[in-house]
Design a protein around this motif. Sequence first.
Motif, mmCIF file in Angstrom:
data_model
loop_
_atom_site.group_PDB
_atom_site.id
_atom_site.type_symbol
_atom_site.label_atom_id
_atom_site.label_comp_id
_atom_site.label_asym_id
_atom_site.label_seq_id
_atom_site.Cartn_x
_atom_site.Cartn_y
_atom_site.Cartn_z
ATOM 1 N N ARG A 77 41.903 20.632 14.927
ATOM 2 C CA ARG A 77 40.748 20.800 14.014
ATOM 3 C C ARG A 77 39.531 21.451 14.508
ATOM 4 N N VAL A 78 38.995 22.381 13.947
ATOM 5 C CA VAL A 78 37.874 23.482 14.188
ATOM 6 C C VAL A 78 36.894 23.503 13.176
ATOM 7 N N THR A 79 35.609 23.441 13.550
ATOM 8 C CA THR A 79 34.713 23.696 12.411
ATOM 9 C C THR A 79 34.486 25.231 12.026
ATOM 10 N N ALA A 80 33.831 25.355 10.733
ATOM 11 C CA ALA A 80 33.844 26.762 10.259
ATOM 12 C C ALA A 80 32.945 27.534 11.453
ATOM 13 N N SER A 81 32.141 26.965 12.106
ATOM 14 C CA SER A 81 31.557 27.654 13.073
ATOM 15 C C SER A 81 32.122 27.816 14.533
ATOM 16 N N GLY A 82 33.623 27.405 14.545
ATOM 17 C CA GLY A 82 34.175 27.794 15.851
ATOM 18 C C GLY A 82 34.242 26.704 16.885
ATOM 19 N N THR A 83 33.680 25.443 16.751
ATOM 20 C CA THR A 83 33.835 24.364 17.794
ATOM 21 C C THR A 83 35.113 23.387 17.662
ATOM 22 N N ALA A 84 35.659 23.267 18.616
ATOM 23 C CA ALA A 84 36.821 22.333 18.548
ATOM 24 C C ALA A 84 36.422 20.864 18.254
ATOM 25 N N VAL A 85 37.054 20.373 17.469
ATOM 26 C CA VAL A 85 36.763 18.919 16.998
ATOM 27 C C VAL A 85 37.832 17.869 17.442
ATOM 28 N N TRP A 86 38.916 18.183 17.435
ATOM 29 C CA TRP A 86 40.094 17.247 17.899
ATOM 30 C C TRP A 86 41.509 18.091 18.118
ATOM 31 N N SER A 87 42.293 17.349 18.754
ATOM 32 C CA SER A 87 43.728 18.002 18.876
ATOM 33 C C SER A 87 44.539 17.070 19.250
ATOM 34 N N VAL A 88 45.713 17.049 18.300
ATOM 35 C CA VAL A 88 46.854 16.046 18.174
ATOM 36 C C VAL A 88 47.954 16.697 18.850
#
Length: 122
Positions: A77-88
């Motif tokens: 999951r990545v924000t619209a501004s390009g920051t990684a939020v989580w990875s599964v």
Amino acid sequence: MADYPSLKSYQGALAVAPAGAILAGAKNGAGLYKINPATGAQIWTLPVAGEITGIGVDADGTIYLTRTNTALSYVDRVTASGTAVWSVTVAGGQSIEVSPPVITGNSRILVTYRVGATNSGV
């Protein structure tokens, strides 16, 4: 209609964000790119390991990636501004195939995967 010669270098998954920006995933493991559709210029780059196999975007602009890296498969999951939020981690093993993500109206993320010739899941 603009010509995007730079998109040829990505050769991975493509999607369009709600505001019209192009999201391009590089096959060579170089990452995810958000591209200005009017100029072809990169707005931001997010390095990710492995090959991006699919990109999905919800109505708020949140980005979901499917990718494979050696013998593992992931949803990010990545924000619209390009920051990684989580990875599964979705699956592991040889010969992994993972579908592009589908985002439902109730914010569920659906992917399918296959490991080898017989194992699969949702």
